[in-house]
Design a protein around this motif. Structure first.
Motif, short mmCIF file in Angstrom:
data_model
loop_
_atom_site.label_atom_id
_atom_site.label_comp_id
_atom_site.label_asym_id
_atom_site.label_seq_id
_atom_site.Cartn_x
_atom_site.Cartn_y
_atom_site.Cartn_z
N LYS A 1 0.54 -1.33 0.32
CA LYS A 1 0.10 0.09 0.09
C LYS A 1 0.99 1.42 0.03
O LYS A 1 0.46 2.63 -0.06
N ARG B 1 2.81 4.33 -1.20
CA ARG B 1 2.71 5.22 -2.21
C ARG B 1 4.06 6.19 -2.45
O ARG B 1 4.63 6.46 -1.88
N ASN B 2 4.45 6.25 -3.94
CA ASN B 2 5.60 7.02 -4.11
C ASN B 2 5.28 8.50 -4.01
O ASN B 2 4.05 8.90 -3.60
N GLY C 1 1.97 9.66 -5.63
CA GLY C 1 0.87 8.75 -4.99
C GLY C 1 0.63 7.70 -5.57
O GLY C 1 -0.37 6.88 -5.28
N ALA C 2 1.33 7.08 -6.32
CA ALA C 2 1.33 5.79 -7.33
C ALA C 2 1.69 4.48 -6.30
O ALA C 2 2.70 4.69 -5.57
N THR C 3 0.92 3.76 -6.28
CA THR C 3 1.32 2.38 -5.68
C THR C 3 1.70 1.18 -6.65
O THR C 3 2.08 1.32 -7.85
N VAL D 1 -7.47 3.36 -4.58
CA VAL D 1 -6.46 4.70 -4.28
C VAL D 1 -6.25 5.23 -5.38
O VAL D 1 -5.83 4.58 -6.47
N ASP E 1 -3.88 8.24 -7.40
CA ASP E 1 -2.67 9.12 -7.38
C ASP E 1 -2.92 10.71 -7.38
O ASP E 1 -3.85 11.37 -7.55
#
Length: 117
Positions: free
Chosen positions: A29, A31-32, A35-37, A63, A65
């Motif tokens: 879960k 995120r970078n 906001g990417a997973t 979720v 991004d």
């Protein structure tokens, strides 16, 4: 940019590394900075094997991004029919909308992906 080893393994289709990292406790879960997973990165690379592995490990299907895109939206833009099917069958919300009010279906049509798999 906040990429984890799991994200990199998924983005580069390294299935054995993906499974091993999850087995060793990598958080699916995280995120970078955008906001990417890992699930979003797998969806973008049309990697249904990684998508199913991540979903089974508890990845968050819905979720968004920083661009207000979900994994399903990303797969729809790319035309990844097998990934779209896997995400929908796993319970991804098909009614979520991006910042312009577009759903995954809108995005698929906008990008010329009409085929039904």
């Amino acid at each position: 940019a906040g990429y984890t080893p799991l994200m990199l393994a998924c983005a580069n289709r390294h299935h054995k590394a993906t499974r091993l990292l999850i087995k060793l406790g990598s958080d699916v879960k995280i995120r970078n900075q955008e906001g990417a997973t890992a699930l979003m990165l797998s969806s973008a690379s049309d990697d249904v094997t990684a998508v199913k592995t991540l979903v089974n490990a508890g990845a968050d299907l819905d979720v968004m991004d920083c661009h207000e895109q979900t994994a399903l939206m990303e797969a729809s833009v790319r035309g990844g029919h097998s990934v779209v099917r896997a995400l929908v069958e796993s319970g991804a919300d098909t009614n979520l909308r991006d910042s312009r009010g577009r759903t995954a279906l809108h995005l698929a049509i906008l990008h010329g992906h009409y085929a039904v798999a």
